[in-house]
Structures are given as C-alpha cells and as structure tokens.
Write a protein that holds these residues in place. Structure first.
Motif, short mmCIF file in Angstrom:
data_model
loop_
_atom_site.label_atom_id
_atom_site.label_comp_id
_atom_site.label_asym_id
_atom_site.label_seq_id
_atom_site.Cartn_x
_atom_site.Cartn_y
_atom_site.Cartn_z
N ASN A 9 0.80 -1.23 0.00
CA ASN A 9 0.00 0.00 0.00
C ASN A 9 0.83 1.27 0.00
O ASN A 9 0.36 2.33 -0.44
CB ASN A 9 -0.93 0.03 1.22
N TYR A 30 -2.22 1.95 -2.62
CA TYR A 30 -3.50 1.39 -2.16
C TYR A 30 -4.49 1.25 -3.32
O TYR A 30 -4.79 2.21 -4.04
CB TYR A 30 -4.10 2.29 -1.08
N LYS A 31 -4.95 0.02 -3.55
CA LYS A 31 -5.90 -0.31 -4.61
C LYS A 31 -5.37 0.10 -5.99
O LYS A 31 -6.13 0.44 -6.90
CB LYS A 31 -7.26 0.34 -4.36
N LYS A 32 -4.04 0.06 -6.16
CA LYS A 32 -3.42 0.40 -7.43
C LYS A 32 -2.86 -0.86 -8.08
O LYS A 32 -2.64 -1.89 -7.44
CB LYS A 32 -2.28 1.41 -7.22
N LYS A 33 -2.63 -0.75 -9.39
CA LYS A 33 -2.05 -1.87 -10.13
C LYS A 33 -1.09 -1.31 -11.18
O LYS A 33 -1.03 -0.10 -11.41
CB LYS A 33 -3.14 -2.71 -10.78
N ASP A 36 -1.25 2.12 -13.57
CA ASP A 36 -2.02 3.23 -12.99
C ASP A 36 -1.12 4.45 -12.80
O ASP A 36 0.09 4.33 -12.58
CB ASP A 36 -2.62 2.84 -11.64
#
Length: 278
Positions: A9, A30-33, A36
């Motif tokens: 994160n 956080y909540k990235k890939k 992005d």
C-alpha cells in the motif's frame, strides 16, 4: 509517472529518466495496479536505482518481505542517514531488508546467532552502535519479539558497507578483527575483563585503530628512541611481554613485523589499562 509494480500500500516501483525508482508514501499503492497513474502528492520518499543489478536485488527482496518490514526498512534508512550523517549507496535498501527479514524470521523460531565482532563494534563505533540499538527496539516492539542487543552490531556493519566501496569495507572488517584479536590477547594474558567506558581503555582502542590501519596498509612506525624502548621494557616487563605476543600474532597472521617502537607504545597502553583493572 505510472506504476510499474506495487510492493504494498505504501511502496511502488516506477521509472524516472529511464531508470527504475522506488516511491514511498502513505497509501501511494492502495488499490493500485501496474499501469495506474501515481498521485504525486502522496510521494514522501523517492530513491533511484542506479543499475539493473540494484533493481533486481531490491525487487526480489521487496517481493519476499511483508509491508511492515518494508516500511520499517525505509524508516530505518531515513533515520540513520540523519542520525549518523551518512552518504550511502541505494544498495542498503536491499541488503538491510533481507537482513531484517532474516533476523525477524529466525527470532520467531528461537534461533539466536551471535555477532562475532559485537564487542569490538560497540567500542570502535559507539555512536553508530547506540543509534542502531534504537532500530533493534523498533523491531522488538513492532513484531512483538525478543532479540539480543548484539543485532545492532550487524546493522552497523550494513551501514558501513553501504557507505564505503567494497574494498574499503573489507579493509574495515579486517581492521576490526585485528583490534578484537589484539584486545583478546591482552584479556587472556592478564585474565581480566575491561570496562569499555574507561578513559584509558578508550585511548587504547583509539591507538589500536590507528595501529590496525598501519598493519593493513603495511606501514611500519620507524624507531625513534631505543633508550626509551629499553626503559619501557624494563619498567613494564609484563606489559611489554604482552605487546610482544601481539607482535608475534601480527607477524603470523598478517606477515607484519612490528617495530620495537610500536611494541613500546602498545606496552605503555597495556600498562595503563591493566593497572586500572588489577
């Protein structure tokens, strides 16, 4: 900038001017890939990896360890640079992360290892040792584990390694070992333990530091006053005998022949530290 890889994160991998770089910031991954966009406002720390080898080592280690371990390593390096005024290589991140992960894992398994140079590192690098003791406490508290303070010595060596090139670091390790062995010769010859904070012992260690550097560089201190050497040999017979043992050790292990003048100075220091102890 775009994300090339998400470690956790708070840590991601990206590219800066054709070189890979690690970005650290709360919630940056956080909540990235991969692919992005990176929120620049979340970047708290950035370090560029200078070559492909560094990049592969860091990626390999960061993929293996936990988010908490990565965050701890980054905090330790930031703090150490400020506390110890270091100019270090980015290689410290991979080597320290791997070491800390290993220490935590073996501590959880109740496997304890001793640092063979612990005592010598404590009195040769006292300031660095005190700083690294703090990092041992960080590890204990964050991972709810118990570990020996000697782990601080290993961390000191990691920072010394990252600050110096490989040849200089190898020389530093050899000098440290020589100091350890010379102190051990005195300790065993007199059958005593030393008070590490004693003024004369600190002076002795400082003398040994310069002496060990001369040994490694094969620089012999030329004789100046043979009369003074004879006076010390007569008045401090046991201390001079101990200095001769150190000279024989250096000749056997390093092919270094200490001059009578060097033995005299060793004997004077040995006399002072042993008089205090006895």
């Amino acid at each position: 900038m775009i994300i090339d890889q998400v470690f956790n994160n708070n840590v991601v991998l990206t590219s800066v001017n054709g070189k890979e770089a690690v970005l650290w910031g709360t919630g940056i991954g956080y909540k990235k890939k991969k692919g992005d966009l990176i929120d620049d406002s979340k970047i708290q720390k950035k370090f560029v990896l200078e070559d492909e080898k560094q990049s592969k080592e860091l990626v390999s280690v960061f993929e293996m360890i936990s988010q908490e371990e990565i965050d701890l390593v980054l905090e330790i390096v930031d703090d150490a640079v400020e506390e110890m005024n270091l100019k270090i290589s980015p290689s410290i991140y991979a080597s320290l992360a791997d070491h800390i992960h290993y220490v935590i894992e073996r501590t959880k398994q109740n496997v304890t290892l001793k640092c063979p140079l612990d005592r010598e590192i404590r009195y040769i690098y006292p300031q660095e040792y005190e700083v690294c003791l703090k990092y041992v406490e960080w590890m204990k508290n964050r991972f709810d584990i118990q570990m020996s303070d000697c782990e601080a010595s290993s961390i000191v060596l990691h920072f010394l390694n990252a600050e110096r090139d490989e040849q200089i670091f190898e020389r530093t390790v050899l000098e440290t070992k020589l100091i350890k062995d010379m102190v051990d010769i005195v300790r065993m010859d007199y059958g005593i333990e030393f008070e590490e904070k004693d003024f004369f012992f600190r002076r002795f260690i400082l003398h040994l530091q310069y002496f060990a550097k001369r040994v490694v560089k094969e620089e012999v201190l030329e004789d100046e006053d043979q009369t003074l050497v004879e006076i010390v040999k007569t008045n401090y017979a046991k201390a001079f005998s101990c200095a001769v043992k150190i000279g024989k050790y250096l000749e056997q292990s390093q092919h270094y022949k200490a001059s009578p003048n060097e033995l005299m100075y060793l004997a004077i220091h040995i006399q002072k530290i042993t008089q205090i102890q006895l």
